[in-house]
Write an enzyme that holds these catalytic residues in place. Structure first.
Site, PDB file in Angstrom:
ATOM      1  N   LYS A   1       0.829  -1.415   0.000  1.00  0.00           N
ATOM      2  CA  LYS A   1       0.260  -0.386   0.187  1.00  0.00           C
ATOM      3  C   LYS A   1       0.903   0.808   0.116  1.00  0.00           C
ATOM      4  O   LYS A   1       1.890   1.153   0.540  1.00  0.00           O
ATOM      5  CB  LYS A   1      -1.097   0.081   0.990  1.00  0.00           C
ATOM      6  CG  LYS A   1      -2.520  -1.593   1.026  1.00  0.00           C
ATOM      7  CD  LYS A   1      -3.074  -1.293   2.650  1.00  0.00           C
ATOM      8  CE  LYS A   1      -3.690  -1.752   1.868  1.00  0.00           C
ATOM      9  NZ  LYS A   1      -5.222  -2.334   3.615  1.00  0.00           N
TER      10      LYS A   1
ATOM     11  N   TYR B   1     -12.533  -2.657  -4.012  1.00  0.00           N
ATOM     12  CA  TYR B   1     -13.429  -2.645  -2.841  1.00  0.00           C
ATOM     13  C   TYR B   1     -14.611  -2.099  -2.788  1.00  0.00           C
ATOM     14  O   TYR B   1     -14.678  -2.045  -1.220  1.00  0.00           O
ATOM     15  CB  TYR B   1     -12.857  -1.394  -1.657  1.00  0.00           C
ATOM     16  CG  TYR B   1     -11.073  -1.396  -0.462  1.00  0.00           C
ATOM     17  CD1 TYR B   1     -11.303  -3.044  -0.464  1.00  0.00           C
ATOM     18  CD2 TYR B   1      -9.744  -0.855  -1.421  1.00  0.00           C
ATOM     19  CE1 TYR B   1      -9.355  -3.115   0.088  1.00  0.00           C
ATOM     20  CE2 TYR B   1      -8.969  -1.265  -0.587  1.00  0.00           C
ATOM     21  CZ  TYR B   1      -8.552  -2.358  -0.188  1.00  0.00           C
ATOM     22  OH  TYR B   1      -7.581  -2.832   1.196  1.00  0.00           O
TER      23      TYR B   1
ATOM     24  N   ASN C   1      -2.108   0.347   6.848  1.00  0.00           N
ATOM     25  CA  ASN C   1      -1.591  -1.044   6.957  1.00  0.00           C
ATOM     26  C   ASN C   1      -0.865  -1.549   6.787  1.00  0.00           C
ATOM     27  O   ASN C   1      -0.332  -3.018   6.597  1.00  0.00           O
ATOM     28  CB  ASN C   1      -2.546  -1.635   7.918  1.00  0.00           C
ATOM     29  CG  ASN C   1      -3.741  -2.222   6.563  1.00  0.00           C
ATOM     30  OD1 ASN C   1      -3.351  -1.823   5.138  1.00  0.00           O
ATOM     31  ND2 ASN C   1      -4.686  -2.877   7.885  1.00  0.00           N
TER      32      ASN C   1
ATOM     33  N   HIS D   1      -1.753  -5.847   1.554  1.00  0.00           N
ATOM     34  CA  HIS D   1      -3.199  -5.995   1.315  1.00  0.00           C
ATOM     35  C   HIS D   1      -3.511  -7.933   1.303  1.00  0.00           C
ATOM     36  O   HIS D   1      -2.103  -7.652   0.577  1.00  0.00           O
ATOM     37  CB  HIS D   1      -4.224  -5.599  -0.060  1.00  0.00           C
ATOM     38  CG  HIS D   1      -5.293  -6.083  -0.193  1.00  0.00           C
ATOM     39  ND1 HIS D   1      -6.792  -6.300   0.400  1.00  0.00           N
ATOM     40  CD2 HIS D   1      -5.299  -6.855  -0.883  1.00  0.00           C
ATOM     41  CE1 HIS D   1      -7.582  -7.189  -0.087  1.00  0.00           C
ATOM     42  NE2 HIS D   1      -7.193  -7.999  -1.314  1.00  0.00           N
TER      43      HIS D   1
ATOM     44  N   GLU E   1     -10.201 -11.130  -6.629  1.00  0.00           N
ATOM     45  CA  GLU E   1      -9.160  -9.524  -6.788  1.00  0.00           C
ATOM     46  C   GLU E   1      -7.808  -9.428  -8.004  1.00  0.00           C
ATOM     47  O   GLU E   1      -8.119  -8.426  -9.076  1.00  0.00           O
ATOM     48  CB  GLU E   1      -8.462  -9.536  -5.851  1.00  0.00           C
ATOM     49  CG  GLU E   1      -9.326  -9.132  -4.358  1.00  0.00           C
ATOM     50  CD  GLU E   1      -8.734  -9.291  -3.352  1.00  0.00           C
ATOM     51  OE1 GLU E   1      -9.658  -9.121  -2.874  1.00  0.00           O
ATOM     52  OE2 GLU E   1      -7.767  -9.329  -2.923  1.00  0.00           O
TER      53      GLU E   1
HETATM   54  P1  IDP Z   1      -7.867  -6.625   6.061  1.00  0.00           P
HETATM   55  O1  IDP Z   1      -6.956  -5.775   4.544  1.00  0.00           O
HETATM   56  O2  IDP Z   1      -7.516  -7.036   7.346  1.00  0.00           O
HETATM   57  O3  IDP Z   1      -8.734  -8.006   4.976  1.00  0.00           O
HETATM   58  P2  IDP Z   1     -10.422  -5.554   6.549  1.00  0.00           P
HETATM   59  O4  IDP Z   1     -11.720  -5.421   7.392  1.00  0.00           O
HETATM   60  O5  IDP Z   1     -11.103  -5.943   4.615  1.00  0.00           O
HETATM   61  O6  IDP Z   1      -9.151  -6.016   6.428  1.00  0.00           O
HETATM   62  O7  IDP Z   1     -10.482  -3.576   5.676  1.00  0.00           O
HETATM   63  C1  IDP Z   1      -9.805  -3.274   4.193  1.00  0.00           C
HETATM   64  C2  IDP Z   1      -8.658  -2.253   4.989  1.00  0.00           C
HETATM   65  O8  IDP Z   1     -10.130  -1.340   5.258  1.00  0.00           O
HETATM   66  C3  IDP Z   1      -8.088  -2.567   5.749  1.00  0.00           C
HETATM   67  O9  IDP Z   1      -6.813  -2.745   5.802  1.00  0.00           O
HETATM   68  C4  IDP Z   1      -7.707  -1.108   6.801  1.00  0.00           C
HETATM   69  O10 IDP Z   1      -6.779  -0.683   5.079  1.00  0.00           O
HETATM   70  C5  IDP Z   1      -9.573   0.048   5.949  1.00  0.00           C
HETATM   71  N1  IDP Z   1      -9.666  -0.661   7.491  1.00  0.00           N
HETATM   72  C6  IDP Z   1     -10.245  -1.342   8.409  1.00  0.00           C
HETATM   73  N2  IDP Z   1     -11.004  -0.974   9.033  1.00  0.00           N
HETATM   74  C7  IDP Z   1     -10.806   0.442   9.119  1.00  0.00           C
HETATM   75  C8  IDP Z   1     -11.224   1.100  10.354  1.00  0.00           C
HETATM   76  O11 IDP Z   1     -11.999   1.406  11.028  1.00  0.00           O
HETATM   77  N3  IDP Z   1     -10.279   2.358  10.019  1.00  0.00           N
HETATM   78  C9  IDP Z   1     -10.248   2.725   9.265  1.00  0.00           C
HETATM   79  N4  IDP Z   1      -9.744   1.837   8.274  1.00  0.00           N
HETATM   80  C10 IDP Z   1     -10.564   0.693   7.900  1.00  0.00           C
HETATM   81 MG    MG Z   2     -10.285  -7.609   3.325  1.00  0.00          MG
END
Ligand code: IDP
Ligand code: MG
Length: 136
Positions: free
Chosen positions: A10, A50, A113, A116, A127
């Site tokens: 990312k 997304y 974070n 992905h 994807e």
């Molecule tokens: P993942 O990437 O661990 O699978 P997901 O729940 O699929 O997590 O969420 C997709 C992406 O959305 C996350 O990697 C993160 O960048 C963002 N995200 C998830 N939860 C939050 C939140 O509570 N606040 C802001 N961004 C979030």
């Molecule tokens: Mg996810």
């Protein structure tokens, strides 16, 4: 079983110059890159990727962030690649990610974070096809 998964390095991780470290972790875990490209996503492209999160409160911020800088898109192949990559990544919130995971090492926040990774066979297929249509 040999599987394929989609990984994204990312914008925050690209800006921190840890592309090499992250790819080394994939290769060290037996997740072999079989396709890779560096791109700047448009907001529309990030929104399509997304789409499953379109009703979430963080959707607009997330897709704006994903379009804020270059990303590296990879197809990784290996035994149990989907679960293995999820383990390597760590929890969504870097503060909760286990020591030694990519997100613990490089994640800045629950949004920025670092990486992905696909979470299931069906999402991996969608994807991979979304960014690498030649793999469908
Ligand atoms: P993942 O990437 O661990 O699978 P997901 O729940 O699929 O997590 O969420 C997709 C992406 O959305 C996350 O990697 C993160 O960048 C963002 N995200 C998830 N939860 C939050 C939140 O509570 N606040 C802001 N961004 C979030
Ligand atoms: Mg996810």
């Amino acid at each position: 079983m040999s599987e394929r998964t989609l990984a994204i390095i990312k914008p925050d991780a690209v800006a921190k110059h840890v592309i090499g470290d992250i790819i080394q972790r994939y290769e060290g875990a037996g997740l072999n890159p079989i396709a890779m490209k560096m791109v700047r996503l448009s907001k529309k492209s990030a929104e399509g990727f997304y789409a499953v999160h379109s009703e979430r409160p963080f959707f607009n911020d997330l897709t704006t962030y994903m379009a804020s800088g270059s990303v590296v898109l990879l197809v990784l192949e290996g035994e149990n690649a989907i679960a293995k990559n999820r383990d390597l990544m760590g929890a969504t919130d870097p503060k909760k990610a286990d020591t030694g995971t990519i997100r613990a090492a490089h994640g800045a926040s629950i949004e920025a974070n670092a990486v992905h990774g696909s979470d299931a066979i069906e999402t991996a297929n969608f994807e991979i096809g979304y960014f690498f249509p030649e793999f469908e």
